[in-house]
Structures are given as structure tokens and as C-alpha cells.
Scaffold this active site. Structure first.
Site, PDB file in Angstrom:
ATOM      1  N   GLY A  21      39.665 -27.976  -4.742  1.00 47.69           N
ATOM      2  CA  GLY A  21      40.163 -26.816  -5.475  1.00 47.69           C
ATOM      3  C   GLY A  21      41.614 -26.552  -5.133  1.00 47.69           C
ATOM      4  O   GLY A  21      42.221 -27.243  -4.317  1.00 47.69           O
ATOM      5  N   ASP A 142      46.240 -12.002   2.815  1.00 48.16           N
ATOM      6  CA  ASP A 142      45.657 -12.464   1.550  1.00 48.16           C
ATOM      7  C   ASP A 142      44.150 -12.654   1.673  1.00 48.16           C
ATOM      8  O   ASP A 142      43.607 -13.666   1.247  1.00 48.16           O
ATOM      9  CB  ASP A 142      46.330 -13.773   1.104  1.00 48.16           C
ATOM     10  CG  ASP A 142      46.032 -14.104  -0.358  1.00 48.16           C
ATOM     11  OD1 ASP A 142      45.793 -13.165  -1.146  1.00 48.16           O
ATOM     12  OD2 ASP A 142      46.021 -15.300  -0.710  1.00 48.16           O
TER      13      ASP A 142
END
Length: 288
Positions: A21, A142
Site C-alpha cells: 500500500g 499523524d
């Protein structure tokens, strides 16, 4: 097409098995180390000078060097030369089973079970607390369901915080770092100011994750609004998670809303404090 290809050799020890990914900053591959077996390799898309690449790698593994069961272990960091340029990469433990977003969606129309959600949140806080306890603190900047890995260790659910490409030490005097990350999980102050990330900002992100797991919805729906970049719609607390999931009790709702308090001075200040509140909730419910 990714930067690396299946079967490609990286240095003397790695062979690329398959693409896993990508995000805005990097691509992730499953690789096999010649001696150590299967690992995950994160390759940064940024192409720059060797000095800039090495600086990027230094920040990328900052949090991982601490070492904790709820933090993904990093094994190696280096630079790979490809036909399209020079890229920094690091290798980390491969966690089969997917991330928290996959885990959460696997419940279909059902909410994540309360006890299971609290167990996941406690483990997130325990790993993050080690970083927040550094002097000066390290902030992740994040935290999202996509970079919380969920697997099993001896049949026990085990959570690992991943994706430390934005992790950074805060300023020694202000306690802040430059604001980066995913809009839906950013605190109001991080959206208003260029240097607005802090340990309390990470707590806000954990609060958003908690709200998602318990209610199947985001606490704020301003992510497509231009004013969201200034944090304006997040000046008021979100609706209590109890309104969307009656199984959430007053104490647990208070913990989540404490993490999502818009006023920085009144918010739960760091992961250790939030983890302690979750531990007390767990102990109280275990005795019932």
C-alpha cells in the site's frame, strides 16, 4: 506502478515480495530478509540529496528507536538507488492482520465492542506514552486508524503504532512541533497555527479514533470545508458518543470528550494521563 517491483533485490539481504500500500509520503512493501525472514519495508517518495534523505530517515525512525510492545520495531534504515532516483527506506516488523481501519470495518453494521475498543485504546496510549515521556517529548503528529496495526500475540489482541514518518521532537521551550498530518484527526490548535502539534494534539487524534470505534462516525464533519484548515468548526465539543451508542457509559464518554476538548488547557494533556483514565475505567468495570 510502485517504485519497487516484485522479485527485486535491495542490497545484499532484501528481496521484494509484494506491494502492500501507499500514503502521501511513502510506499510499503512486504520483503524477505536473507536471514531474518519476512519484514515490511517503507520507501519514501521524496527524492533529494543524500543529506536530506538521511535527515528524513532520522525523523522516520525517531519514535521507533524507543522500543515498546505497542510500537512497531524498526530493524534497519538505508538508501536504495533505483532507475528513477535515490530513495530512503526503513524496514520494520511485518504485522499480518491489517490495520485498525480494517479491524473496525470488519464489524460491519455493529459497533466495536466496548471492552475491545478500550483494550485497543489503552495499548495505543501505552505505546504513545513512552514517546510523550521523552524529554523533550516526541509527538507522532499523524495518528489514524490506518497506521495503528492490529494483530495477535499468543491469541491476545496486540496493537502497534506504526508510520512514524512525521514523528518529531517538540521544541524544548514551547512543547510544540510544526503541524503535519491527516486533517480529520488534527486538533483545532494544529489547524490554526503552523507550530501547533503537541502531546495534547496526539491525544486529540486518539480521541477521534475512540469516537470512530464507539460510534462509527467522526466527531466533526468539517473535513471538506475550507474553514476546517483554521479549526473554526472545532471550537465546540462534539456530541457525546452516548447519543450515538447507548452502551457507552458516562465515565467512558467523559474520557473521550476529555481527549476532544477544544480548549487545549482543559484537554487531557498526554497519552499517559489518558491511558490511566482508561485503566481506571477497565478496573471499575472488571469488578462489576
Amino acid at each position: 506502478m510502485g517504485m519497487l517491483s516484485e522479485g527485486q533485490r535491495i542490497g545484499d539481504h532484501y528481496e521484494v515480495e509484494r506491494f502492500l500500500g501507499q500514503g502521501a509520503f511513502a510506499e510499503v512493501y512486504r520483503v524477505r530478509h536473507r536471514f531474518l525472514g519476512r519484514q515490511a519495508m517503507k520507501v519514501f517518495k521524496h527524492i533529494g540529496s543524500r543529506e536530506a534523505t538521511e535527515e528524513l530517515l532520522g525523523e522516520a525512525i525517531l519514535l521507533s528507536r524507543i522500543g515498546h510492545p505497542n510500537i512497531v520495531r524498526v530493524f534497519n534504515a538505508d538508501i536504495v538507488e533505483t532507475g528513477s532516483g535515490r530513495y530512503g527506506f526503513f524496514t520494520m516488523e511485518y504485522v499480518p492482520g491489517g490495520n485498525l481501519a480494517d479491524f473496525w470495518h470488519s464489524h460491519g453494521d455493529r459497533f466495536t465492542r466496548i471492552g475491545e475498543a478500550v483494550q485497543i485504546l489503552r495499548q495505543i496510549c501505552e505505546g504513545l506514552a513512552v514517546a510523550h515521556g521523552e524529554r523533550p517529548p516526541i509527538v507522532h503528529r499523524d495518528l489514524t486508524p490506518q497506521n495503528i496495526l492490529v494483530g495477535y500475540d499468543r491469541d491476545e489482541l496486540r496493537v502497534r503504532i506504526s508510520d512514524f514518518g512525521l514523528a518529531k521532537r517538540t521544541d524544548l521551550l514551547t512543547g510544540l512541533a510544526s503541524a503535519r498530518g491527516t486533517l480529520a484527526f488534527k486538533s483545532p490548535e494544529a489547524l490554526r497555527y503552523r507550530k501547533g502539534d503537541s502531546t495534547a494534539g496526539d491525544v486529540w487524534a486518539v480521541g477521534v479514533i475512540a469516537y470512530l470505534m464507539l460510534t462509527d462516525t467522526l466527531p466533526f464533519h468539517d473535513v471538506s470545508s475550507p474553514v476546517a484548515f483554521f479549526g473554526t468548526p472545532r471550537n465546540e465539543p462534539p456530541p457525546s458518543p452516548q447519543l450515538r451508542n447507548p452502551e457507552v457509559d458516562d465515565e467512558l464518554a467523559g474520557i473521550v470528550l476529555g481527549a476532544l476538548e477544544p480548549n487545549l488547557r482543559h484537554r487531557t494533556p498526554d497519552a499517559a494521563r489518558m491511558g490511566e483514565r482508561l485503566r481506571q475505567w477497565h478496573n471499575g468495570n472488571a469488578r462489576q
